[in-house]
Design a protein around this motif. Sequence first.
Motif, short mmCIF file in Angstrom:
data_model
loop_
_atom_site.label_atom_id
_atom_site.label_comp_id
_atom_site.label_asym_id
_atom_site.label_seq_id
_atom_site.Cartn_x
_atom_site.Cartn_y
_atom_site.Cartn_z
N SER A 188 0.83 -1.21 0.00
CA SER A 188 0.00 0.00 0.00
C SER A 188 0.86 1.25 0.00
CB SER A 188 -0.89 0.05 1.25
OG SER A 188 -1.90 -0.90 1.16
N ALA A 189 1.91 1.22 0.81
CA ALA A 189 2.78 2.41 0.89
C ALA A 189 3.43 2.68 -0.46
CB ALA A 189 3.84 2.22 1.97
N LEU A 190 3.89 1.61 -1.14
CA LEU A 190 4.51 1.76 -2.46
C LEU A 190 3.47 2.24 -3.47
CD1 LEU A 190 6.65 -1.50 -2.41
CD2 LEU A 190 7.56 0.84 -2.49
N GLU A 191 2.30 1.62 -3.41
CA GLU A 191 1.22 1.93 -4.35
C GLU A 191 0.76 3.38 -4.18
OE1 GLU A 191 -0.11 0.87 -7.56
OE2 GLU A 191 0.85 -0.73 -6.41
N ASP A 192 0.61 3.81 -2.92
CA ASP A 192 0.17 5.18 -2.66
C ASP A 192 1.18 6.18 -3.21
OD1 ASP A 192 -2.04 4.23 -1.43
OD2 ASP A 192 -1.38 4.65 0.61
N PHE A 193 2.47 5.83 -3.10
CA PHE A 193 3.47 6.80 -3.56
C PHE A 193 3.51 6.85 -5.08
CE2 PHE A 193 7.57 8.66 -4.52
CZ PHE A 193 7.64 9.69 -3.59
N TYR A 194 3.51 5.69 -5.72
CA TYR A 194 3.69 5.67 -7.18
C TYR A 194 2.39 5.54 -7.96
CZ TYR A 194 8.72 5.65 -6.77
OH TYR A 194 10.00 6.02 -6.50
N GLY A 195 1.37 4.96 -7.31
CA GLY A 195 0.17 4.63 -8.08
C GLY A 195 -0.64 5.83 -8.50
N ASP A 196 -0.80 6.77 -7.57
CA ASP A 196 -1.76 7.85 -7.81
C ASP A 196 -1.15 9.07 -8.48
OD1 ASP A 196 -3.47 6.23 -6.52
OD2 ASP A 196 -3.40 7.30 -4.60
N GLN A 197 0.19 9.11 -8.45
CA GLN A 197 0.80 10.38 -8.81
C GLN A 197 0.73 10.69 -10.30
OE1 GLN A 197 4.64 10.01 -7.09
NE2 GLN A 197 3.94 10.66 -5.08
N GLN A 198 0.52 11.96 -10.58
CA GLN A 198 0.52 12.48 -11.94
C GLN A 198 1.95 12.83 -12.30
OE1 GLN A 198 -2.23 14.01 -13.92
NE2 GLN A 198 -3.75 12.85 -12.79
N PHE A 199 2.66 11.95 -12.89
CA PHE A 199 3.99 12.30 -13.38
C PHE A 199 4.23 11.53 -14.65
CE2 PHE A 199 6.84 9.09 -10.89
CZ PHE A 199 5.94 8.09 -11.14
N ALA A 200 5.40 11.64 -15.21
CA ALA A 200 5.70 10.97 -16.47
C ALA A 200 5.25 9.51 -16.37
CB ALA A 200 7.19 11.07 -16.76
N SER A 201 4.23 9.14 -17.15
CA SER A 201 3.63 7.82 -16.97
C SER A 201 4.57 6.69 -17.38
CB SER A 201 2.31 7.73 -17.73
OG SER A 201 2.55 7.91 -19.11
N SER A 202 5.45 6.94 -18.33
CA SER A 202 6.39 5.89 -18.73
C SER A 202 7.42 5.64 -17.62
CB SER A 202 7.09 6.28 -20.03
OG SER A 202 7.67 7.56 -19.89
N LEU A 203 7.77 6.69 -16.90
CA LEU A 203 8.69 6.54 -15.76
C LEU A 203 8.01 5.70 -14.67
CD1 LEU A 203 11.30 7.27 -14.18
CD2 LEU A 203 10.15 9.36 -13.45
N ARG A 204 6.78 6.02 -14.39
CA ARG A 204 6.04 5.27 -13.38
C ARG A 204 5.95 3.80 -13.77
NH1 ARG A 204 0.47 7.48 -12.80
NH2 ARG A 204 0.09 6.22 -14.64
N GLU A 205 5.68 3.55 -15.06
CA GLU A 205 5.58 2.18 -15.54
C GLU A 205 6.88 1.42 -15.31
OE1 GLU A 205 4.61 -0.21 -19.64
OE2 GLU A 205 4.43 1.97 -19.70
N SER A 206 7.98 2.08 -15.65
CA SER A 206 9.29 1.45 -15.50
C SER A 206 9.63 1.20 -14.03
CB SER A 206 10.35 2.35 -16.15
OG SER A 206 11.64 1.99 -15.78
N VAL A 207 9.34 2.18 -13.18
CA VAL A 207 9.59 2.03 -11.74
C VAL A 207 8.74 0.89 -11.18
CG1 VAL A 207 9.14 3.12 -9.51
CG2 VAL A 207 10.38 4.39 -11.28
N ALA B 44 9.53 1.25 5.69
CA ALA B 44 9.91 -0.04 5.10
C ALA B 44 9.88 0.03 3.58
CB ALA B 44 8.97 -1.14 5.62
N ALA B 45 8.89 0.72 3.04
CA ALA B 45 8.77 0.85 1.58
C ALA B 45 9.92 1.69 1.02
CB ALA B 45 7.43 1.51 1.23
N ALA B 46 10.33 2.72 1.76
CA ALA B 46 11.44 3.56 1.32
C ALA B 46 12.71 2.71 1.18
CB ALA B 46 11.66 4.70 2.32
N LEU B 47 12.92 1.83 2.15
CA LEU B 47 14.08 0.92 2.10
C LEU B 47 14.01 0.01 0.87
CD1 LEU B 47 16.52 -0.57 3.36
CD2 LEU B 47 14.90 -1.73 4.89
N GLU B 48 12.83 -0.51 0.60
CA GLU B 48 12.65 -1.39 -0.56
C GLU B 48 12.88 -0.63 -1.87
OE1 GLU B 48 12.42 -4.51 -0.29
OE2 GLU B 48 11.58 -5.31 -2.15
N MET B 49 12.52 0.64 -1.90
CA MET B 49 12.73 1.45 -3.10
C MET B 49 14.22 1.56 -3.41
SD MET B 49 9.73 4.21 -2.20
CE MET B 49 10.19 5.60 -3.19
#
Lengths: 291, 291
Positions: A12-31, A66-71
């Motif tokens: 959830s923590a990872l999803e909340d950070f990357y899932g909802d954000q409006q940013f370069a969508s190809s970057l989000r896909e790759s991440v 914990a999610a920050a560490l995994e990132m």
Amino acid sequence: MKKQEKLALVESALEDFYGDQQFASSLRESVLYSIHAGGKRIRPFLLLEVLEALQVTIKPAHAQVAAALEMIHTGSLIHDDLPAMDDDDYRRGRLTNHKKFGEAMAILAGDALFLDPYALIAQADLPSQIKVDLIANLSLASGSLGMVAGQVLDMEGEHQHLSLEELQTIHANKTGKLLAYPFQAAAIIAELAPEIQVKLKTVGELIGLAFQVRDDVLDVTASFEEIGKTPQKDLQAEKSTYPALLGLEEAIAFCNQTLDQANAKLEEITQQVPFETESIVKVVESLRINA
Amino acid sequence: MKKQEKLALVESALEDFYGDQQFASSLRESVLYSIHAGGKRIRPFLLLEVLEALQVTIKPAHAQVAAALEMIHTGSLIHDDLPAMDDDDYRRGRLTNHKKFGEAMAILAGDALFLDPYALIAQADLPSQIKVDLIANLSLASGSLGMVAGQVLDMEGEHQHLSLEELQTIHANKTGKLLAYPFQAAAIIAELAPEIQVKLKTVGELIGLAFQVRDDVLDVTASFEEIGKTPQKDLQAEKSTYPALLGLEEAIAFCNQTLDQANAKLEEITQQVPFETESIVKVVESLRINA
């Protein structure tokens, strides 16, 4: 809290950070491709497990740490796989990030995973002083005094015969510090006395060391079955590993002794603070090698 | 405090972080090569300049924040130059990091410069809440919601005809947010009211925008002198730039209008807090283009 619940909080923590954000969508896909590449979430799980053992009630803010560490761990895998580094086409049976998205995007995805996690911790619902400590130690564990230095030392040691001490320095930095961070972070969040924080961090370092020795040993015993000849002969020519330096039996004993030390240190901590070590001892024992 | 004194404080902060540390010496060499590659230290200088304008007494902790910002900027230049990215052999007349140290080391040097600065801020002698704010905003300005996203958008827009709005989004992220950070960071350190912090950040964004438009304009006027033909004709075929989208005269006017807006915003802030804008206005005016 069950393991699955802990892991769900991290997702959830990872999803909340990357899932909802409006940013370069190809970057989000790759991440997200690499975030969801089937990693076992060992580090974030350990962080929440140690916290719970210290009788801290787990909340989403802890899962964000914990999610920050995994990132950061994920970012390092993406960069490790690059052509200029290990040049790997596959990881866990899937194309590596640069094979899927191209080298430029893989470099940038790794960069994002190194730069983003600090905002995630800084915005977590925790006291400021604790967040500052968590950030300082994550940065020191991962940058030029930690993981990145270990990668450089590993790269430079590739075609050399290393001493046991040199090998331990490489691993302590390359993989050890991010494996010890869950223990360090839990100690910071639980606001343990500095002296006990150091002990708990030591447990993490010992587990990280055993983890690496075990990995080297399993590599050898696996290749023994595959190639059907005595591993000891190959070991002489191999790049530096614990079995190569110590011999197989001695390496197994070294792994198990390191785990004994981790258990002893855990026991010591239970004399000083409320600490339900059962689940941590289980992790320790899961790394033991039966000779 | 004189400009040279401010810059000396920033150099000390960088030197203290990388100079004394016992870590992989080749990594340190590679990192310091790019740190000392002749960058003008625009961002760290602006941070200290704005702080002083806000009548904050400058101390080493502020230079550490400024140095952290310069570290991320430097890391981004190293990765930008990589073969998979812009593939540049020279920067400021010296070999780029990967030409000097190899691609693997350049990737890792950039990684270190992205991971390290957070420890530098976290360990600075400033109140915890301020450090958390500084870290959150630096991370957001540089990662997948800032600089890195801008690089991805820029890469994807390379062979396309972009609208003015798209071009502004790219620059606002790729270079704008790290150019606005000095204003944002100074506002955080000076503990200005949130409403005034936003205004000061806007000044930084406007200066960042003007900086980019000016850069595009100078590129064109330089190439006009070099190639000896009307720039307007070339512009039609060029990749998206402000002169290409607006025409040269209009682009110059746009740059200068943006600077007027920055000055107006500065004036507005002086009505609300003690703010000696003279030196900042000087920076603004240095970007003005004489038509």
